[in-house]
Design an enzyme around this catalytic site. Structure first.
Site, PDB file in Angstrom:
ATOM      1  N   ILE A  65       2.922   6.274   1.092  1.00 24.34           N
ATOM      2  CA  ILE A  65       1.428   6.624   0.451  1.00 24.34           C
ATOM      3  C   ILE A  65       0.606   5.143   0.515  1.00 24.34           C
ATOM      4  CG2 ILE A  65       2.162   6.498  -1.841  1.00 24.34           C
ATOM      5  CD1 ILE A  65       0.153   8.757  -2.439  1.00 24.34           C
ATOM      6  N   SER A  66      -0.534   5.074   1.036  1.00 29.29           N
ATOM      7  CA  SER A  66      -1.313   3.703   1.071  1.00 29.29           C
ATOM      8  C   SER A  66      -1.692   3.146  -0.341  1.00 29.29           C
ATOM      9  CB  SER A  66      -2.127   3.717   2.061  1.00 29.29           C
ATOM     10  OG  SER A  66      -1.914   4.284   3.352  1.00 29.29           O
ATOM     11  N   GLN A  67      -1.694   2.077  -0.196  1.00 26.37           N
ATOM     12  CA  GLN A  67      -2.204   1.431  -1.387  1.00 26.37           C
ATOM     13  C   GLN A  67      -3.904   1.865  -1.940  1.00 26.37           C
ATOM     14  OE1 GLN A  67      -2.043  -3.112  -1.044  1.00 26.37           O
ATOM     15  NE2 GLN A  67      -3.147  -3.212  -3.092  1.00 26.37           N
TER      16      GLN A  67
END
Length: 222
Positions: A65-67
């Site tokens: 899950i992206s920053q």
């Protein structure tokens, strides 16, 4: 920054928004959308406790899950309004689509991993994101039956902005995509489709998984 057990979820979300402001995200609509999207709903197990830190975290199928600051940067650059029909390539956990659901009229998001697509649908349903459709499919082909799109966001890196996806972007539309070899630093590129061609702007360095063709043959198909 570990939020610790003493912060309520609302306080943790506000703290995340403050971190994103410090990282340079200025669009109030984007910040409000991120604050309104419970990132914990898109994470499992021990990682839920770190949902509101500005870091990437592991999810199923070897993905991440992206920053949040990267989500904020890409969403801000996409310039979404409530008239936009948006295509996302790489649903992952569904978090980016959840943020977009607060900004766009309609969001279509494609995921090549069947288990991730199911998990993303469930997470998006749990937060009431009724204007998002999760499609299990090959993101490199886009979604021609729903084209043209006002906005396209790609969350996996190709060597160049994918021509097939650009063909599904309407004139005046915007695509945000990471570009570069998977084992090197990549650039987020903003592409604006004008009557005279394509305008490109580099937005910053990132690291994303490579954009792959086909539907993944996941051993755990649950």
């Amino acid at each position: 920054m570990n939020e610790g057990p003493d912060l309520s979820e609302d306080e943790a979300r506000w703290s995340l928004v403050w971190q994103l402001q410090q990282a340079g995200i200025r669009d109030k609509r984007v910040l409000d959308a991120i604050e309104a999207t419970p990132r914990a709903a898109f994470l499992d197990g021990i990682f839920r406790a770190r949902a509101y830190e500005d870091i990437a975290l592991p999810i199923s199928c070897g993905q991440t899950i992206s920053q949040p600051s990267v989500v904020g940067l890409m969403t801000e650059a996409l310039e979404v309004d409530n008239r936009c029909k948006v295509l996302e390539i790489g649903a992952g956990s569904g978090y980016q689509a959840g943020v977009l659901s607060h900004l766009a009229r309609r969001v279509y998001t494609i995921e090549r991993h069947r288990p991730l697509a199911r998990q993303a649908r469930a997470a998006l349903a749990s937060i009431g994101a009724a204007n998002v459709t999760v499609v299990t499919g090959d993101g490199t082909s886009g979604l021609p039956e729903q084209a043209p799109f006002d906005r396209i966001i790609v969350t996996a890196a190709a060597e160049d902005p994918p021509a097939i996806l650009l063909s599904q972007l309407r004139e005046g539309g915007i695509m945000i995509t990471p570009v570069g070899q998977s084992d090197t630093v990549q650039q987020i590129i903003k592409v604006v489709k004008t009557p005279h061609g394509l305008d490109y702007t580099e937005l910053g360095d990132v690291r994303f998984v490579p954009l792959l063709e086909g539907i993944a043959d996941d051993l755990a198909d649950g």
